[in-house]
Design a protein around this motif. Sequence first.
Motif, short mmCIF file in Angstrom:
data_model
loop_
_atom_site.label_atom_id
_atom_site.label_comp_id
_atom_site.label_asym_id
_atom_site.label_seq_id
_atom_site.Cartn_x
_atom_site.Cartn_y
_atom_site.Cartn_z
N ARG A 50 0.83 -1.22 0.00
CA ARG A 50 0.00 0.00 0.00
C ARG A 50 0.86 1.27 0.00
O ARG A 50 0.55 2.24 0.66
CB ARG A 50 -0.95 0.01 1.20
CG ARG A 50 -1.92 -1.16 1.23
CD ARG A 50 -2.78 -1.15 2.48
NE ARG A 50 -1.95 -1.27 3.68
CZ ARG A 50 -1.50 -2.43 4.15
NH1 ARG A 50 -1.79 -3.56 3.53
NH2 ARG A 50 -0.75 -2.47 5.24
N TYR A 79 -0.35 4.03 2.87
CA TYR A 79 -1.69 3.91 3.42
C TYR A 79 -1.68 2.76 4.44
O TYR A 79 -1.43 1.61 4.07
CB TYR A 79 -2.72 3.64 2.33
CG TYR A 79 -2.87 4.79 1.36
CD1 TYR A 79 -3.77 5.82 1.61
CD2 TYR A 79 -2.07 4.88 0.22
CE1 TYR A 79 -3.91 6.90 0.74
CE2 TYR A 79 -2.19 5.95 -0.65
CZ TYR A 79 -3.10 6.95 -0.38
OH TYR A 79 -3.22 8.02 -1.24
N GLY A 80 -1.89 3.10 5.70
CA GLY A 80 -1.85 2.10 6.76
C GLY A 80 -3.04 1.16 6.72
O GLY A 80 -4.03 1.40 6.03
N GLU A 81 -2.94 0.07 7.49
CA GLU A 81 -4.00 -0.93 7.51
C GLU A 81 -5.32 -0.36 8.02
O GLU A 81 -6.39 -0.82 7.64
CB GLU A 81 -3.56 -2.12 8.36
CG GLU A 81 -2.40 -2.90 7.77
CD GLU A 81 -2.04 -4.10 8.61
OE1 GLU A 81 -2.69 -4.30 9.65
OE2 GLU A 81 -1.13 -4.85 8.23
N SER A 82 -5.26 0.63 8.90
CA SER A 82 -6.49 1.22 9.44
C SER A 82 -6.95 2.43 8.64
O SER A 82 -7.87 3.14 9.06
CB SER A 82 -6.28 1.61 10.91
OG SER A 82 -5.22 2.54 11.03
N GLY A 83 -6.31 2.68 7.50
CA GLY A 83 -6.75 3.75 6.62
C GLY A 83 -5.99 5.05 6.76
O GLY A 83 -6.20 5.98 5.97
N GLU A 84 -5.10 5.16 7.75
CA GLU A 84 -4.35 6.40 7.89
C GLU A 84 -3.38 6.58 6.72
O GLU A 84 -2.90 5.62 6.14
CB GLU A 84 -3.60 6.44 9.23
CG GLU A 84 -2.44 5.45 9.35
CD GLU A 84 -2.84 4.10 9.90
OE1 GLU A 84 -2.05 3.52 10.65
OE2 GLU A 84 -3.95 3.64 9.56
N THR A 130 2.07 12.29 11.24
CA THR A 130 1.30 11.05 11.35
C THR A 130 2.14 10.00 12.06
O THR A 130 3.30 9.77 11.69
CB THR A 130 0.92 10.51 9.96
OG1 THR A 130 0.26 11.53 9.21
CG2 THR A 130 0.02 9.29 10.08
N ILE A 132 2.69 6.23 12.48
CA ILE A 132 2.33 5.01 11.77
C ILE A 132 3.45 3.99 11.92
O ILE A 132 4.63 4.34 11.91
CB ILE A 132 2.05 5.30 10.28
CG1 ILE A 132 1.55 4.05 9.56
CG2 ILE A 132 3.27 5.88 9.59
CD1 ILE A 132 1.10 4.32 8.12
#
Length: 230
Positions: A50, A79-84, A130, A132
């Motif tokens: 991602r 793009y992180g797994e939780s959407g960030e 951010t 992450i």
Amino acid sequence: MVVKKKSKVTTALIPVLFLIGIIAIVTPVNACYTNRIYIMAIGDDLDLPRTSNFIIGNIKFSGDSEPPSAGVFFYSKIYGESGEKYAMLGMLKNGFLIMTDFEFYCPIFDVWWINVWWVMGEGIFRTTDTDIEVYFRESLTIAMPNTEGQCVPASIFMWLSPTAEYRESEGNPTDPENPLRPTGPVKIWEQGGWALAGVFWDVGIPMDFGFGVGILPIGVISYLTISIGI
């Protein structure tokens, strides 16, 4: 984008990218017959899911006793797994090509990359504000750098493999009597050359990876889209 307002860096890149797009059909890199080299790598990250990258670099051979000068610009979105969403940007204006025969073991592909070009210098680095974590190089989880949206001075590097040469791996990294080492004939990676650009950053892990305690080369890696010798 990393910046909230339109960046002067982004504005300046537009004509550069246009020019490189025009001359993209020129022959591949060959340092023996050129005074300047341009490279570009655009696409998915080879190590992180991602993640999309953009890398542009140039190396100038002056012909005197000074090492070849170099510049690097890189930009990446994760793009992180939780959407960030996380982004990083780095720029090196006055760097140098310090070696063309660097080699290192790659745990992702289980090969030794050889004849890698190493560019290094002091530049600027910026990330979104951010927090992450990523599963870095499929080997350990680390917190990505966070400059809180500010530009900070940093050691910027680029590892460039224009010919994608490698050797297969043999040995055990935990056995001092049988250490990990390259073996066999030189091979060429089928997908072609690649570029890794990033920053040396203290990720807070109390281990020495060869760059200083806790310091890792954090960056973006993609296959070369363009390599031009002029």
